[in-house]
Structures are given as structure tokens and as C-alpha cells.
Design an enzyme around this catalytic site. Structure first.
Site, mmCIF file in Angstrom:
data_model
loop_
_atom_site.group_PDB
_atom_site.id
_atom_site.type_symbol
_atom_site.label_atom_id
_atom_site.label_comp_id
_atom_site.label_asym_id
_atom_site.label_seq_id
_atom_site.Cartn_x
_atom_site.Cartn_y
_atom_site.Cartn_z
ATOM 1 N N ALA A 81 0.850 -1.185 0.000
ATOM 2 C CA ALA A 81 0.000 0.000 0.000
ATOM 3 C C ALA A 81 0.892 1.244 0.000
ATOM 4 O O ALA A 81 2.080 1.178 0.318
ATOM 5 C CB ALA A 81 -0.912 0.001 1.223
ATOM 6 N N GLY B 269 -0.052 -5.042 0.782
ATOM 7 C CA GLY B 269 -1.284 -4.925 0.017
ATOM 8 C C GLY B 269 -1.212 -5.619 -1.324
ATOM 9 O O GLY B 269 -2.236 -6.072 -1.854
ATOM 10 N N GLU C 256 -1.994 -9.156 -0.625
ATOM 11 C CA GLU C 256 -3.429 -9.229 -0.320
ATOM 12 C C GLU C 256 -4.260 -9.121 -1.595
ATOM 13 O O GLU C 256 -5.253 -9.830 -1.756
ATOM 14 C CB GLU C 256 -3.801 -8.122 0.661
ATOM 15 C CG GLU C 256 -3.228 -8.354 2.055
ATOM 16 C CD GLU C 256 -3.410 -7.166 2.982
ATOM 17 O OE1 GLU C 256 -3.871 -7.364 4.111
ATOM 18 O OE2 GLU C 256 -3.076 -6.037 2.569
ATOM 19 N N GLU D 264 4.095 -5.959 7.054
ATOM 20 C CA GLU D 264 3.554 -4.816 7.790
ATOM 21 C C GLU D 264 4.131 -4.697 9.202
ATOM 22 O O GLU D 264 4.230 -3.596 9.739
ATOM 23 C CB GLU D 264 2.026 -4.915 7.863
ATOM 24 C CG GLU D 264 1.295 -4.643 6.549
ATOM 25 C CD GLU D 264 1.161 -5.871 5.669
ATOM 26 O OE1 GLU D 264 0.442 -5.794 4.658
ATOM 27 O OE2 GLU D 264 1.788 -6.920 5.975
#
Length: 299
Positions: free
Chosen positions: A107, A150, A153, A173
Site C-alpha cells: 500500500a 497490500g 493481499e 507490515e
């Protein structure tokens, strides 16, 4: 030598901190591909239809200066592109890919670093990121390079993951003082089991494409330059079947992933019965008996 997770995230952060966003050139179209007629302009994506029957939707994440970091603008465009392909009767399957260097490195850290709890909670931050998982048409992730945070994911939201042999998957993360927030702890655990998922989430360590295949995260691994064509070939095979029945099959498999065995088998039986109300089920079985190729009409 591969960059460490910390170094990689520093690169993403540094790229994202640029005040002026340089829009990348559109990706080179594949042979036989044409732009998707969505009527929309995309800054962070290259969107087109491809395949011999033009029945495969191809979405390429196209933010190379930030290793395809998933900013809100990119995710909003991805939602629009997926909705357009969902509503296009010609498209039977969708492929999402990035570059050879990065599927998506995570992200966009710049968008997150100054957020507080109240803002995240009140706005439902990241709540709209699961559009990929709700698309009724089959979606294939073609992952080359980094699929971290992300990006991992996003790949796991797809129905099938094909990986290039140099791909790397991870949920780092923890190195940023947070945890996955777009389904990483849930989908990864279901895909690879508790022990490996816990190790990856708690250490931030990455796994290779070969390790991901062995663990069940990806279904096939290809040479880097063969990956995209292999994913498109799989999507074409899927798209040649009944789109209506493919959606039912996808719903049934997802029930196994998301519910109990008893609930899943009930869903499967209900959907199996439902196929007997379709013209495509009748055509498929008739073609089999008559020893000819079925001509599905998606009805």
C-alpha cells in the site's frame, strides 16, 4: 542481492513522497489486444481486452515509479475497471498483473503515515479494497516480482494465482509497526496454514514463488517472460465455457473457502440444481452425448 523488506519499503515510501506525480506511459498492448471500451481514462492502470476472441479483460497496474504501490487513486481505478469488465458480456475472465519487477510492493505508505485511529475507523479505511473478491467473473493474478503487503493481499483476492519464477510474496507490515488490513492475516492463513502464515506475518519474511507453490498459495510457476501469456491462456480457457455456470462454480468454491463443510455442501447442491434451469447445462450435456463441441450462450 534481493533487497530486504525494510529497504524495499523505504523505496516505496521515498517514491510516494514525491510532491509531483509523474504519470507513467501506458503499457505496450499485447499482440491481438485492444483497448477496453469502458469510456474511462486511467492514470494508474492499462486496461484492455485480449485473447483470440477478445474475451479476456487485462488490467495492468501501471505505477512503476512506486513499484505499483496501491494508492487510493489506483484502487478506485481498479474498482471502475472491474465494474466495466463485470458488465461487459464479451469478457469471460479477467487477468490482473503488474510489471516484471513488481506486481505491487504494498500500500502507499504516504497515504497512511499520518492517519489516526478515529480517521481510519470512521472512514472505514481500506474497506473498499475488496472489490476483486466480489467480482462474479473469474479473476487470475499474474504475479511477477514483488507481491508484498497490500500487493500480496490483492493477489490473494483473485481466484487463481500464477507466479513468475522470481516472484516474492510477503506480509511485512510488522516492520512498519502495523498488521495487514486488507485480508492478509485471513486469506494467507487459509491458503498456507497457520504456522507459515504466522511466521510470515510476525517476521515480515518473504517466500519465493517455488515456496508459495509448495505451500499452496499459487497454482503454477512460469518463467518470467512466459507468465502473462500463460495467465491469458488460462483465462481464455475459462472464458470459453458458460459465463453463467462459471459464476456459479466460483461461488461454490468460495463457499468452501469461507464457510463450514455443511454450509458449503448445501451451497454446492443448490447451485448444482440451479444449473438445470439453464440452457447451457442442457447444451453441454447434449453436446457430450452427440460427441460435438458445446456452443454455450451464457443463458
Amino acid at each position: 542481492m534481493a533487497a530486504s523488506p525494510r529497504a524495499l519499503f523505504r523505496l516505496v515510501v521515498a517514491s510516494a513522497r514525491s510532491r509531483v506525480l509523474l504519470l507513467p506511459p501506458p503499457a505496450r498492448p499485447l499482440l491481438g489486444a485492444r483497448a477496453c471500451s469502458t469510456g474511462a481514462q486511467f492514470h494508474y492502470l492499462a486496461v484492455q481486452k485480449t485473447g483470440t476472441q477478445q474475451n479476456v479483460g487485462l488490467i495492468q497496474l501501471n505505477r512503476p515509479q512506486a513499484l505499483n504501490a496501491l494508492c487510493e487513486g489506483l484502487m478506485e481505478e481498479l474498482r471502475r475497471a472491474l465494474e466495466a469488465m463485470e458488465n461487459d458480456p464479451q469478457v469471460g475472465a479477467i487477468v490482473i498483473t503488474g510489471s516484471q519487477k513488481a506486481f505491487a510492493a504494498g500500500a502507499d505508505i504516504k497515504e497512511m503515515q499520518n492517519k489516526g485511529f478515529q480517521e481510519c475507523y470512521s472512514s472505514g479505511f481500506l474497506s473498499g479494497w475488496d472489490k476483486v473478491s466480489t467480482v462474479r467473473k473469474p479473476v487470475i493474478a499474474a504475479v511477477n516480482g514483488y507481491a508484498l503487503g497490500g500487493g500480496c493481499e490483492l493477489a490473494m483476492m483473485c481466484d487463481i494465482i500464477y507466479a513468475g519464477e522470481k516472484a516474492q510474496f510477503g506480509q511485512p507490515e510488522i516492520l512498519l509497526g502495523t498488521i495487514p488490513g486488507a485480508g492478509g492475516t485471513q486469506r494467507l492463513t487459509r491458503a498456507v496454514g497457520k504456522s507459515l502464515a504466522m511466521e510470515m506475518v510476525l517476521t515480515g519474511d518473504r517466500i519465493s514463488a517455488a515456496e508459495a507453490k509448495e505451500a499452496g498459495l499459487v497454482s503454477k510457476v512460469f518463467p518470467v517472460d512466459k507468465l502473462l501469456n500463460a495467465a491469458i491462456a488460462c483465462a481464455e480457457k475459462i472464458a470459453s465455457n458458460s459465463k453463467l455456470v462459471a459464476a456459479m462454480a466460483k461461488e461454490s468454491v468460495n463457499a468452501a473457502f469461507e464457510t463450514t463443510l455443511a454450509e458449503g455442501t448445501r451451497t454446492e447442491k443448490r447451485l448444482f440444481y440451479a444449473t438445470f434451469a439453464t440452457d447451457d447445462r442442457r447444451e453441454g450435456m447434449t453436446a457430450f452425448v452427440e460427441k460435438r463441441k458445446a456452443k454455450f450462450t451464457d443463458s
